[in-house]
Every structure is written in structure tokens, then in C-alpha cells.
Design a protein around this motif. Sequence first.
Motif, PDB file in Angstrom:
ATOM      1  N   GLY A  72       1.494  -0.899   0.184  1.00 29.60           N
ATOM      2  CA  GLY A  72       0.075  -0.192  -0.165  1.00 29.60           C
ATOM      3  C   GLY A  72       0.956   0.966   0.040  1.00 29.60           C
ATOM      4  N   GLN A  73       1.652   0.819   0.736  1.00 30.77           N
ATOM      5  CA  GLN A  73       3.017   2.075   0.363  1.00 30.77           C
ATOM      6  C   GLN A  73       3.408   2.961  -0.746  1.00 30.77           C
ATOM      7  OE1 GLN A  73       5.741   2.306   3.758  1.00 30.77           O
ATOM      8  NE2 GLN A  73       6.426   4.108   3.009  1.00 30.77           N
ATOM      9  N   PHE A  74       3.735   2.292  -1.870  1.00 27.41           N
ATOM     10  CA  PHE A  74       4.149   2.178  -3.088  1.00 27.41           C
ATOM     11  C   PHE A  74       2.560   2.308  -4.143  1.00 27.41           C
ATOM     12  CE2 PHE A  74       6.911   1.610  -6.738  1.00 27.41           C
ATOM     13  CZ  PHE A  74       7.829   2.688  -6.247  1.00 27.41           C
ATOM     14  N   LYS A  75       2.003   1.678  -3.697  1.00 26.04           N
ATOM     15  CA  LYS A  75       0.920   1.364  -4.712  1.00 26.04           C
ATOM     16  C   LYS A  75       0.234   2.813  -4.728  1.00 26.04           C
ATOM     17  CE  LYS A  75      -2.108  -1.752  -3.823  1.00 26.04           C
ATOM     18  NZ  LYS A  75      -3.781  -2.383  -2.675  1.00 26.04           N
ATOM     19  N   GLY A  76       0.498   3.851  -4.480  1.00 25.85           N
ATOM     20  CA  GLY A  76       0.315   5.764  -4.964  1.00 25.85           C
ATOM     21  C   GLY A  76       1.293   5.277  -6.090  1.00 25.85           C
ATOM     22  N   ALA A  77       2.242   4.846  -6.144  1.00 26.08           N
ATOM     23  CA  ALA A  77       3.877   5.607  -7.531  1.00 26.08           C
ATOM     24  C   ALA A  77       3.821   4.591  -8.350  1.00 26.08           C
ATOM     25  CB  ALA A  77       4.547   4.780  -6.808  1.00 26.08           C
ATOM     26  N   LEU A  78       2.670   3.405  -8.833  1.00 21.84           N
ATOM     27  CA  LEU A  78       2.806   2.465  -9.149  1.00 21.84           C
ATOM     28  C   LEU A  78       1.930   2.756  -9.954  1.00 21.84           C
ATOM     29  CD1 LEU A  78       3.773  -0.663  -7.998  1.00 21.84           C
ATOM     30  CD2 LEU A  78       5.094  -0.151  -9.706  1.00 21.84           C
ATOM     31  N   THR A  79       0.960   3.850  -9.108  1.00 20.54           N
ATOM     32  CA  THR A  79      -0.757   3.366 -10.514  1.00 20.54           C
ATOM     33  C   THR A  79      -0.741   4.561 -10.858  1.00 20.54           C
ATOM     34  OG1 THR A  79      -1.669   2.902  -8.095  1.00 20.54           O
ATOM     35  CG2 THR A  79      -2.930   4.557  -9.914  1.00 20.54           C
ATOM     36  N   GLU A  80       0.529   6.273 -10.365  1.00 21.50           N
ATOM     37  CA  GLU A  80       0.683   6.928 -11.343  1.00 21.50           C
ATOM     38  C   GLU A  80       1.608   6.646 -12.270  1.00 21.50           C
ATOM     39  OE1 GLU A  80       1.789  10.334 -10.034  1.00 21.50           O
ATOM     40  OE2 GLU A  80       0.774  10.593  -8.235  1.00 21.50           O
ATOM     41  N   GLN A  81       2.841   5.761 -12.494  1.00 22.74           N
ATOM     42  CA  GLN A  81       3.780   5.027 -13.146  1.00 22.74           C
ATOM     43  C   GLN A  81       2.854   4.595 -14.366  1.00 22.74           C
ATOM     44  OE1 GLN A  81       6.988   4.884 -14.146  1.00 22.74           O
ATOM     45  NE2 GLN A  81       6.214   3.666 -15.657  1.00 22.74           N
ATOM     46  N   TYR A  82       1.773   3.791 -13.780  1.00 18.85           N
ATOM     47  CA  TYR A  82       0.857   2.831 -14.762  1.00 18.85           C
ATOM     48  C   TYR A  82      -0.184   3.718 -15.646  1.00 18.85           C
ATOM     49  CZ  TYR A  82      -3.998   0.284 -16.341  1.00 18.85           C
ATOM     50  OH  TYR A  82      -4.785  -0.007 -16.879  1.00 18.85           O
ATOM     51  N   VAL A  83      -0.941   4.684 -14.857  1.00 13.81           N
ATOM     52  CA  VAL A  83      -1.736   5.398 -15.887  1.00 13.81           C
ATOM     53  C   VAL A  83      -0.517   6.156 -17.046  1.00 13.81           C
ATOM     54  CG1 VAL A  83      -2.953   7.832 -15.588  1.00 13.81           C
ATOM     55  CG2 VAL A  83      -3.288   6.235 -14.317  1.00 13.81           C
ATOM     56  N   GLN A  84       0.811   6.915 -16.580  1.00 14.22           N
ATOM     57  CA  GLN A  84       0.602   7.422 -17.228  1.00 14.22           C
ATOM     58  C   GLN A  84       1.688   7.314 -18.535  1.00 14.22           C
ATOM     59  OE1 GLN A  84       4.511   7.419 -17.713  1.00 14.22           O
ATOM     60  NE2 GLN A  84       4.156   9.471 -18.946  1.00 14.22           N
ATOM     61  N   GLN A  85       2.182   5.377 -18.583  1.00 14.91           N
ATOM     62  CA  GLN A  85       3.288   4.410 -19.386  1.00 14.91           C
ATOM     63  C   GLN A  85       1.601   4.670 -20.486  1.00 14.91           C
ATOM     64  OE1 GLN A  85       4.688   1.283 -17.480  1.00 14.91           O
ATOM     65  NE2 GLN A  85       4.086   0.190 -19.320  1.00 14.91           N
ATOM     66  N   GLN A  86       0.371   4.051 -19.946  1.00 19.43           N
ATOM     67  CA  GLN A  86      -0.620   3.981 -20.649  1.00 19.43           C
ATOM     68  C   GLN A  86      -1.102   4.795 -22.157  1.00 19.43           C
ATOM     69  OE1 GLN A  86      -1.619   0.706 -20.575  1.00 19.43           O
ATOM     70  NE2 GLN A  86      -0.169   0.443 -19.258  1.00 19.43           N
TER      71      GLN A  86
END
Length: 429
Positions: free
Chosen positions: A310-324
Amino acid sequence: MLLLGARQVGKTWLMQEFGARYYKNVVYVRFDKDPLMKESFEKDYRISRLLKDLQLHGDVDIVPGETLILLDEIQECPSALTSLKYFCEEAPEQHIIAAGSLLGVAEHRGTGFPVGKVDRMYLGPMSFTEFLQATGNGRFVKLLREKDWETLVRFHERLAEHLRYYYYVGGMPEVVARYVATGSFKEAREVQMRLLADYCDDFSKHATPAETHLINQIWKALPGQLSREDKRFVQSDVAPGVKTDRLRGPIRWLADAGLVNIVQRATRPEMPLEAFTDAAFKMFFVDVGLLAARCKLSASVMLDGNAIFGQFKGALTEQYVQQQILTELGTTLYYWSAERAQAEVDFLYEGDTEIVPLEVKAERNLRAKSLQSFYRRYRRPLAVRTSMQPYAVNRVEVAATKDSSAGSYRVIDLPLYAISLLAEAVAEI
């Protein structure tokens, strides 16, 4: 055509597969392994001679429209890159695709680069929808393209599960292929770690020793920078004592290599956003799966929804959105934050007619105070919020304050697994 992208995103396979499907013959030259052809292109730019040498190399007659010429790893032969200008002018009937790393081609701009003579296409990692297709889940892609929200809600948990898999595996073709072939997250991670090691080897091969040290510092610091609440890249934290001016070259090196994507801060939401940026920026990895591997996030932590993740989930999610959005829509995002204030909008999307704020939520938490703050300042009528919430369009009422009057704006709730539909969702409102 000039096909560009980071190493290992599938450029060679893609153009060879294209040639095999749609042409009678293919002549393939790889400049890092074909010294004779490299010498041929370095000799001069006589197109008639180059075509004869290519025919001898491929052992075929080059017939326009029937033969595809493939020039791979073109960054290893700057003269071949320059020759595209002369092919365009003197033999426009020939069909040619050249491929190379973003870094190598960027280094040769201004030294014979065929400006205006080539069509450029950028290839990134596989998107989430491509991942669904590759893993035998193309039926979900069909539902997404049809925007069948009612059916998608019924399969919400399945899509959320596949999204977690994508966070771990990512979109690098070799990693996806290994995962599809074996069903093993462990084997997928082994390929990821090798790719990361290969990228690090490239640092010393293509940069000076001084640059290599700083590139490594930035590369190592990136996960920690993304774990910050605002995700902003703070250069002073990367190499204490090193002036930020010295980091600009290494940062540009990583961007030119296609290993990182830069998202700049826009000071206000005016078109074009590029004209209203300042020095602040966020930096993301080329691929969400490689970011997870770089952070050594285990499969059990990511796929079981462990609280540690959970602590890093926000970073992965922003990474995912930007990448898509970059991969699916070819659109560069920006972000906004208020000076000397807590308000920040994760991304700004530049549509055809307006700037749309985009808020990213890792789960179903729909509190978006920043969107209200953004509305009070700029009165934008539309916003997008992407999370694990089902698709919906609602109106948000904003109360009056001592500095602004009351008002309202519409917000599109767009599920994370449907972020590729961002442009269509905005256009339909």
C-alpha cells in the motif's frame, strides 16, 4: 519510416513481422553485426550503388512495393541515418524502415539527421490492453472498446486481478512472452532483472565515466523519488553536494535512451501546456513492471494485496496511468501544483479543445480535494478521476469561500483498467 524506442521494446521483431506479412522479400541489415554493410553506407550516398550492395547482401532483387529494406541498429551507423534523406529524394518508391535506440538517434541529431524526410514512430512497452490480448483475455479488450460499462462492472474483480498481474509483469515483450509461456511470475522477474542489468551496462558503454556515475545515482534514486507523496523529482536529494545543473545532462541521457519519461509541471492550465511549464518535474520509469522489479516488490506482496504494498501502490498507479496514456494515446501529460500550497493535480490532459485535470487513485478512495481547489482557481467545467471505481459521470458542487463563489463541475470516474479510453470519455461529454 524511422522506428524508435528503448532497448528491448520489440522494434526488431515488429518490423521483421511486418515485412514477413506484407512483402514478398525482405532485406535485413543490422549495423552492429554487418561491418561490410556499415562500410558501404559510410563510403558515399550514391543511392544506385547502395541499392546494388543491398541486393547482394540480401540475395534478392529489390522491387519497389514488393521488397522491404530494414536497417536495424541504425544508431551504430550515422551515415545510414543520413542516407535516408537521399533515399527519400532520389528513390522515394523504395520502402524502408530503419530502427534504433532513442539515445543513439538523439546523439546524431544536427549531424545529417534527415529532418522532414522520414516518418517517425515511437514504440513503447506493451499497454494493458495488449497485455490482456497476449494473455488470452482479448474478450475484455472487446468490452472496453465497446464501452460496455454494464458488463465490465460484472467482471470488475477479474479485471482488477489482471491489472495487478500487469503491475508485476509490465509490458516489456520478452517478459510478457516468458510469463505467457510459463505462467511463472518468478521467471518473468528473472527476465526483468536481466533487462535492468543490461540497461545499467549501457550507461558505461555510451556515457563518460563522470556522466555514468551521475546516471547511476539518478537511476538508483528514482524509486525513492516516486515514493514521495507528491512524486516530484527533487534533484538535490539525488547527489548531495552536486549542483543541479550537472544533473541535467544525465537526466536528458536517460530520457533520450527511453528509460525514463519526464512529466513537467504546468504553472497554469492554458493551451499549449508546453508553453506554461517551469523547472519542476516528475520522472517515471519506462515500464511499470520494471519499476516493480527495480523496487524488488515480491509477487506475494503485490498480488495478494498485502498492506506493505500500500505504501508504494500510489507510485505504481501513477506510473501505470502515465505509461498507458503515452503508449495508447501518444499524449504527453503534465501536472499542476499550487505555489506554497498543498493542492496538486496528478496530471493535466490536453484535449482537443480544453485542459482536463486527471486525478489518480490507487483504490476506491474518491476524496479529491485538489480537484476542488483546481476548480476554484480556474473554473474548468470537467475533470477525470481514475480509480477502481466503476465508470460514472457526476456533478460536483463546490461551496463558496471568501475568495471564490460557489459553482459545480462534472467529473468522469474512469476505471484504471479503462484509462486507454480517456480521450473518448472526454470527447463524449
